[in-house]
Design a protein around this motif. Sequence first.
Motif, PDB file in Angstrom:
ATOM      1  N   ILE A 175       0.841  -1.206   0.000  1.00  0.00           N
ATOM      2  CA  ILE A 175       0.000   0.000   0.000  1.00  0.00           C
ATOM      3  C   ILE A 175       0.877   1.258   0.000  1.00  0.00           C
ATOM      4  CG2 ILE A 175      -1.665   1.339   1.341  1.00  0.00           C
ATOM      5  CD1 ILE A 175      -2.813  -1.398   2.334  1.00  0.00           C
ATOM      6  N   VAL A 176       1.843   1.309   0.908  1.00  0.00           N
ATOM      7  CA  VAL A 176       2.673   2.526   0.988  1.00  0.00           C
ATOM      8  C   VAL A 176       3.486   2.685  -0.296  1.00  0.00           C
ATOM      9  CG1 VAL A 176       4.405   3.818   2.295  1.00  0.00           C
ATOM     10  CG2 VAL A 176       2.773   2.358   3.521  1.00  0.00           C
ATOM     11  N   SER A 177       3.998   1.571  -0.816  1.00  0.00           N
ATOM     12  CA  SER A 177       4.811   1.684  -2.041  1.00  0.00           C
ATOM     13  C   SER A 177       3.951   2.038  -3.252  1.00  0.00           C
ATOM     14  CB  SER A 177       5.623   0.415  -2.291  1.00  0.00           C
ATOM     15  OG  SER A 177       4.801  -0.690  -2.563  1.00  0.00           O
ATOM     16  N   ALA A 178       2.653   1.706  -3.202  1.00  0.00           N
ATOM     17  CA  ALA A 178       1.753   2.088  -4.310  1.00  0.00           C
ATOM     18  C   ALA A 178       1.597   3.603  -4.376  1.00  0.00           C
ATOM     19  CB  ALA A 178       0.390   1.427  -4.131  1.00  0.00           C
ATOM     20  N   VAL A 179       1.601   4.227  -3.213  1.00  0.00           N
ATOM     21  CA  VAL A 179       1.440   5.692  -3.163  1.00  0.00           C
ATOM     22  C   VAL A 179       2.747   6.379  -3.575  1.00  0.00           C
ATOM     23  CG1 VAL A 179       0.944   7.651  -1.631  1.00  0.00           C
ATOM     24  CG2 VAL A 179      -0.337   5.502  -1.369  1.00  0.00           C
ATOM     25  N   ALA A 180       3.865   5.716  -3.289  1.00  0.00           N
ATOM     26  CA  ALA A 180       5.173   6.352  -3.524  1.00  0.00           C
ATOM     27  C   ALA A 180       5.488   6.488  -5.013  1.00  0.00           C
ATOM     28  CB  ALA A 180       6.262   5.532  -2.838  1.00  0.00           C
ATOM     29  N   ARG A 181       6.221   7.556  -5.315  1.00  0.00           N
ATOM     30  CA  ARG A 181       6.624   7.753  -6.719  1.00  0.00           C
ATOM     31  C   ARG A 181       7.810   6.872  -7.080  1.00  0.00           C
ATOM     32  NH1 ARG A 181       8.186  13.360  -7.227  1.00  0.00           N
ATOM     33  NH2 ARG A 181       7.388  13.991  -5.213  1.00  0.00           N
ATOM     34  N   LYS A 182       8.666   6.584  -6.120  1.00  0.00           N
ATOM     35  CA  LYS A 182       9.865   5.781  -6.429  1.00  0.00           C
ATOM     36  C   LYS A 182      10.102   4.750  -5.323  1.00  0.00           C
ATOM     37  CE  LYS A 182      13.503   8.112  -8.072  1.00  0.00           C
ATOM     38  NZ  LYS A 182      14.734   8.933  -7.984  1.00  0.00           N
TER      39      LYS A 182
END
Length: 218
Positions: free
Chosen positions: A105-112
Amino acid sequence: MTQDEQKRAAAQAAIPHIPIGAIIGVGTGSTANYFIDELAKIKHKIEGAVASSEATAQRLSKHGIDVLDLNMVTDIPVYVDGADEITKHLHMIKGGGGALTREKIVSAVARKFICIADQSKLVDILGTFPLPVEVIPMARSYVARQITLLGGHPALRQDFVTDNGNVILDVHGLQIMNPVELETTLNQIVGVVTNGLFARKGADILLLGTDKGIETIT
Ligand code: 5RP
């Protein structure tokens, strides 16, 4: 360098990638812990962090880093996390620590996504490390039967409940030739919350700690 030294070196190598004044997504595990300790040294330069697990939130707070609710955040320029296995195509197996759902979930929001890992994590084909699948408890047996039909050998992770109150099936015996396809297929099984394949959205950069120093793979 020992494996732990390689993990720490990879964590240190991520620091120059941290934008000033940003909110940082932070992963879970021993390599991510080294990163948190490094992040603490520059905590005055960041706005705060979003944690991928209760354990990470606790470690960030202990260091005096503000932990923000993901629902209050719209932009995460960088997410930094480890992996259990990663290929040169930057597809990963994650979830050895059981935090795969919040990590995804957190990495889905992140740009990189910056993956930090020691050299033992780089593999040609994913699947030697058992693939974690987070499952709603009442669906455990059904999901296990469906995974068996796909050729995997699921084992219930003993005495383990995720931060979301679910169980983990660790799937052995897979040789994952098409990680994007398997990630999608597993997600279609009713009762599966998330699987530990990070292939549809893999890492953007791998900072690999090796005997010879840091190798960067993009
Ligand atoms: C936790 C994870 C970790 O990133 C993965 O297990 C690697 O852990 P470590 O850095 O301790 O080797 O996915 O859910």
